[in-house]
Write a protein that holds these residues in place. Structure first.
Motif, PDB file in Angstrom:
ATOM      1  N   LYS A  58      -2.204  -0.501   3.863  1.00 52.66           N
ATOM      2  CA  LYS A  58      -2.266  -0.278   2.423  1.00 52.66           C
ATOM      3  C   LYS A  58      -3.423  -1.044   1.803  1.00 52.66           C
ATOM      4  O   LYS A  58      -4.101  -0.549   0.883  1.00 52.66           O
ATOM      5  N   ARG A  59      -3.664  -2.255   2.287  1.00 52.14           N
ATOM      6  CA  ARG A  59      -4.777  -3.046   1.760  1.00 52.14           C
ATOM      7  C   ARG A  59      -6.121  -2.423   2.081  1.00 52.14           C
ATOM      8  O   ARG A  59      -7.102  -2.617   1.338  1.00 52.14           O
ATOM      9  N   ILE A  60      -6.215  -1.707   3.212  1.00 49.61           N
ATOM     10  CA  ILE A  60      -7.468  -1.028   3.543  1.00 49.61           C
ATOM     11  C   ILE A  60      -7.814  -0.030   2.445  1.00 49.61           C
ATOM     12  O   ILE A  60      -8.962   0.032   1.973  1.00 49.61           O
ATOM     13  N   SER A  61      -6.839   0.736   2.028  1.00 52.55           N
ATOM     14  CA  SER A  61      -7.077   1.750   0.995  1.00 52.55           C
ATOM     15  C   SER A  61      -7.460   1.112  -0.330  1.00 52.55           C
ATOM     16  O   SER A  61      -8.461   1.481  -0.962  1.00 52.55           O
ATOM     17  N   THR A  62      -6.658   0.146  -0.765  1.00 45.93           N
ATOM     18  CA  THR A  62      -6.912  -0.462  -2.076  1.00 45.93           C
ATOM     19  C   THR A  62      -8.195  -1.279  -2.086  1.00 45.93           C
ATOM     20  O   THR A  62      -8.955  -1.256  -3.064  1.00 45.93           O
ATOM     21  N   SER A  63      -8.456  -2.027  -1.008  1.00 45.42           N
ATOM     22  CA  SER A  63      -9.674  -2.843  -0.963  1.00 45.42           C
ATOM     23  C   SER A  63     -10.925  -1.990  -0.860  1.00 45.42           C
ATOM     24  O   SER A  63     -11.991  -2.381  -1.340  1.00 45.42           O
ATOM     25  N   TYR A  64     -10.805  -0.793  -0.252  1.00 51.50           N
ATOM     26  CA  TYR A  64     -11.961   0.086  -0.181  1.00 51.50           C
ATOM     27  C   TYR A  64     -12.320   0.619  -1.571  1.00 51.50           C
ATOM     28  O   TYR A  64     -13.496   0.705  -1.935  1.00 51.50           O
ATOM     29  N   VAL A  65     -11.304   0.951  -2.344  1.00 56.28           N
ATOM     30  CA  VAL A  65     -11.552   1.390  -3.719  1.00 56.28           C
ATOM     31  C   VAL A  65     -12.187   0.265  -4.516  1.00 56.28           C
ATOM     32  O   VAL A  65     -13.167   0.474  -5.263  1.00 56.28           O
ATOM     33  N   ALA A  66     -11.656  -0.953  -4.373  1.00 57.96           N
ATOM     34  CA  ALA A  66     -12.215  -2.109  -5.069  1.00 57.96           C
ATOM     35  C   ALA A  66     -13.657  -2.365  -4.643  1.00 57.96           C
ATOM     36  O   ALA A  66     -14.506  -2.736  -5.461  1.00 57.96           O
ATOM     37  N   LEU A  67     -13.932  -2.162  -3.346  1.00 58.93           N
ATOM     38  CA  LEU A  67     -15.293  -2.364  -2.851  1.00 58.93           C
ATOM     39  C   LEU A  67     -16.259  -1.379  -3.484  1.00 58.93           C
ATOM     40  O   LEU A  67     -17.371  -1.747  -3.899  1.00 58.93           O
ATOM     41  N   SER A  68     -15.874  -0.136  -3.567  1.00 57.86           N
ATOM     42  CA  SER A  68     -16.741   0.878  -4.185  1.00 57.86           C
ATOM     43  C   SER A  68     -17.030   0.517  -5.630  1.00 57.86           C
ATOM     44  O   SER A  68     -18.176   0.626  -6.096  1.00 57.86           O
ATOM     45  N   LYS A  69     -15.996   0.084  -6.362  1.00 62.80           N
ATOM     46  CA  LYS A  69     -16.191  -0.304  -7.759  1.00 62.80           C
ATOM     47  C   LYS A  69     -17.080  -1.536  -7.875  1.00 62.80           C
ATOM     48  O   LYS A  69     -17.921  -1.626  -8.777  1.00 62.80           O
ATOM     49  N   ALA A  70     -16.886  -2.510  -6.976  1.00 61.29           N
ATOM     50  CA  ALA A  70     -17.683  -3.736  -7.017  1.00 61.29           C
ATOM     51  C   ALA A  70     -19.149  -3.454  -6.732  1.00 61.29           C
ATOM     52  O   ALA A  70     -20.046  -4.057  -7.347  1.00 61.29           O
ATOM     53  N   GLN A  71     -19.425  -2.552  -5.798  1.00 65.43           N
ATOM     54  CA  GLN A  71     -20.810  -2.184  -5.505  1.00 65.43           C
ATOM     55  C   GLN A  71     -21.465  -1.539  -6.728  1.00 65.43           C
ATOM     56  O   GLN A  71     -22.605  -1.843  -7.077  1.00 65.43           O
ATOM     57  N   GLU A  72     -20.720  -0.657  -7.365  1.00 69.79           N
ATOM     58  CA  GLU A  72     -21.253   0.012  -8.558  1.00 69.79           C
ATOM     59  C   GLU A  72     -21.472  -0.995  -9.693  1.00 69.79           C
ATOM     60  O   GLU A  72     -22.494  -0.957 -10.400  1.00 69.79           O
ATOM     61  N   ASP A  73     -20.529  -1.889  -9.880  1.00 72.56           N
ATOM     62  CA  ASP A  73     -20.632  -2.893 -10.938  1.00 72.56           C
ATOM     63  C   ASP A  73     -21.831  -3.801 -10.715  1.00 72.56           C
ATOM     64  O   ASP A  73     -22.523  -4.186 -11.673  1.00 72.56           O
ATOM     65  N   TYR A  74     -22.091  -4.156  -9.452  1.00 76.54           N
ATOM     66  CA  TYR A  74     -23.228  -5.034  -9.168  1.00 76.54           C
ATOM     67  C   TYR A  74     -24.553  -4.349  -9.503  1.00 76.54           C
ATOM     68  O   TYR A  74     -25.457  -4.963 -10.085  1.00 76.54           O
ATOM     69  N   VAL A  75     -24.666  -3.069  -9.141  1.00 79.35           N
ATOM     70  CA  VAL A  75     -25.885  -2.328  -9.454  1.00 79.35           C
ATOM     71  C   VAL A  75     -26.096  -2.257 -10.966  1.00 79.35           C
ATOM     72  O   VAL A  75     -27.213  -2.467 -11.468  1.00 79.35           O
ATOM     73  N   ILE A  76     -25.026  -1.992 -11.690  1.00 81.47           N
ATOM     74  CA  ILE A  76     -25.139  -1.904 -13.149  1.00 81.47           C
ATOM     75  C   ILE A  76     -25.537  -3.250 -13.739  1.00 81.47           C
ATOM     76  O   ILE A  76     -26.395  -3.316 -14.650  1.00 81.47           O
ATOM     77  N   ALA A  77     -24.943  -4.330 -13.235  1.00 85.68           N
ATOM     78  CA  ALA A  77     -25.275  -5.660 -13.751  1.00 85.68           C
ATOM     79  C   ALA A  77     -26.745  -5.981 -13.506  1.00 85.68           C
ATOM     80  O   ALA A  77     -27.419  -6.583 -14.374  1.00 85.68           O
ATOM     81  N   GLN A  78     -27.265  -5.616 -12.351  1.00 83.06           N
ATOM     82  CA  GLN A  78     -28.676  -5.848 -12.068  1.00 83.06           C
ATOM     83  C   GLN A  78     -29.577  -5.060 -13.020  1.00 83.06           C
ATOM     84  O   GLN A  78     -30.551  -5.600 -13.577  1.00 83.06           O
ATOM     85  N   VAL A  79     -29.251  -3.796 -13.170  1.00 79.97           N
ATOM     86  CA  VAL A  79     -30.064  -2.937 -14.045  1.00 79.97           C
ATOM     87  C   VAL A  79     -30.037  -3.461 -15.475  1.00 79.97           C
ATOM     88  O   VAL A  79     -31.082  -3.518 -16.163  1.00 79.97           O
ATOM     89  N   ARG A  80     -28.869  -3.850 -15.950  1.00 81.56           N
ATOM     90  CA  ARG A  80     -28.754  -4.352 -17.327  1.00 81.56           C
ATOM     91  C   ARG A  80     -29.541  -5.645 -17.497  1.00 81.56           C
ATOM     92  O   ARG A  80     -30.182  -5.858 -18.530  1.00 81.56           O
TER      93      ARG A  80
END
Length: 443
Positions: A371-393
């Motif tokens: 179950k943690r694999i599924s939830t942590s993978y979703v969190a990872l995708s969001k974290a990657q996107e958030d990091y890119v946005i933070a850099q761009v901003r």
């Protein structure tokens, strides 16, 4: 099912960073180049090969095989007690009679004796059966050792993969923070950001460097542990290209428990010990029964000086005996044997309960990690996107340095959580198969 396929598709791409895998799996030996010293060997390794090497090189396997041989020899010895025995004896004495003025003379005795047990009250038969059970127990112990060693090799292998992922994560963090620090420094020199942003970025970069140092050390230790388990020199450089993966487990908890109760060596050993204790009672009770032996013998006597002492004789007969009184020795031996029988029966129940608990623990832990694999993978995708946005901003001047730092921390945390979930799933799955008593074949 779609979720499982989606995870599989992304596993291979995750953690693979440019140049890093080569450094971990092929280039580490460059750090050990010292004039006059032979470089450590390099070996490509997959999981099946690691297990094979562990089974082939681990001393516990050879010790267990030696115990099997010992049990077989003890069985042969027990069986020999049912057969005949032949013994030879020789003697010499010198004697004389002073009153009769007989000259001292020599006498030589030679004898051959034959003995065959016809009935022992169940003593020898019980000892043979106990020896047979010891052979079965040693075979089960050998299987148990193979399962244990397979699990240790598998766990150490997954541990090395996890350590490699940790290095990858830390390396990515260092690279991201180094690039961000260069960006912040350039903006500071251009006068668009404060000195505080540079200092904060330098601190974060230094912390990431330390984390990478620790991860690299843990990777070296994990490699040494795996080398130790599989019987290779501890400084061997292992080249592993596999990644921690995920595959849905097909069996239910109930199926796993049933399989464990039917195949686990410890349960079969406990049951064999009950049978052995029963035979122990039989052996102890033999002291209360009579025994019959067939005997035969021949004696040759010759000497010098007294011809009347020269001659030979022979005998054939049967001897029956029974223990009438032994001060309670046999009675106490029977009681002790019955006590051991009761202990053996309780051990079966205890072992069965422990096996079921162990299977349940591994299975539920595996499912929890799944179950943690599924939830942590979703969190990872969001974290990657958030990091890119933070850099761009930040580069656009509408975000803060703290936003980038927080996004990097969140990304690293998400990567670690995902890697840990994959490791926990695979390690618990390997432990579950050992808890179920899955048979191990040495090829």
């Amino acid at each position: 099912m779609k979720k499982g396929k989606l995870l599989k598709e992304h596993l291979k791409s995750f953690f693979k960073k440019k140049g890093l895998v080569m450094a971990l799996t092929g280039g580490l030996f460059l750090n050990f180049i010292v004039p006059g010293i032979v470089l450590a060997e390099t070996k490509e390794l997959v999981l099946d090969e690691a297990v094979r090497l562990a089974l082939e090189n681990n001393p516990a396997i050879r010790i267990s095989m030696s115990k099997q041989e010992t049990a077989k020899y003890n069985l042969g010895s027990a069986r020999g007690n049912m057969g005949p025995t032949i013994s030879y004896g020789a003697g010499f004495n010198r004697a004389g009679y002073e009153d009769n003025n007989v000259t001292p003379h020599n006498r030589y005795n030679n004898s051959v004796d034959f003995n065959l047990p016809l009935y022992t009250g169940g003593r020898v038969e019980g000892q043979i059966n106990m020896a047979k059970l010891d052979v079965s127990i040693s075979d089960l112990d050998f299987e148990k050792e193979k399962q244990r060693i397979k699990y240790e090799a598998t766990s150490a292998y997954y541990g090395l993969l996890k350590a490699k992922n940790d290095v990858n994560i830390c390396t990515e963090s260092v690279e991201n923070l180094a690039a961000h620090l260069a960006n912040v420094t350039a903006q500071y020199e251009a006068g668009t950001v404060a000195r505080m942003d540079v200092l904060r970025s330098e601190v974060e970069k230094a912390d990431a460097d330390q984390a990478l140092i620790i991860a690299e050390n843990n990777y070296d230790l994990a490699m040494a542990r795996l080398n130790n388990v599989i019987g290779l020199p501890l400084d061997t450089i292992l080249i592993i290209t596999e990644e921690l993966g995920y595959g849905e487990y097909p069996q239910t908890l109930e199926d796993c428990i049933i399989e464990a109760l039917n195949t686990r060596p410890e349960i079969k050993q406990a049951e064999a010990n009950v049978d052995k204790a029963n035979e122990g009672v039989r052996v102890a009770k033999s002291g209360q029964r009579f025994s019959i032996n067939l005997t035969a013998g021949k004696t040759w006597v010759n000497g010098d000086g007294v011809s009347s002492e020269e001659g030979d004789d022979w005998s054939v007969g049967a001897k029956a005996s029974i223990n009438i009184f032994d001060s309670g020795v046999t009675r106490n031996e029977v009681k002790a044997a019955k006590t051991e029988l009761e202990q053996a029966r309780e051990t079966v129940r205890q072992t069965s309960d422990n096996v079921q608990l162990e299977v349940r623990e591994y299975y539920l832990s595996m499912k929890e990690a799944e179950k943690r694999i599924s939830t942590s993978y979703v969190a990872l995708s969001k974290a990657q996107e958030d990091y890119v946005i933070a850099q761009v901003r930040y580069e656009a001047g509408v975000g803060t340095n703290l936003d980038v730092m927080d996004a990097q921390v969140a990304l690293t945390t998400a990567q670690n959580n995902y890697s840990q979930a994959l490791y926990d799933y695979n390690n618990n799955r390997a432990g579950l198969e050992r808890a179920m008593g899955r048979k191990v074949v040495i090829e």
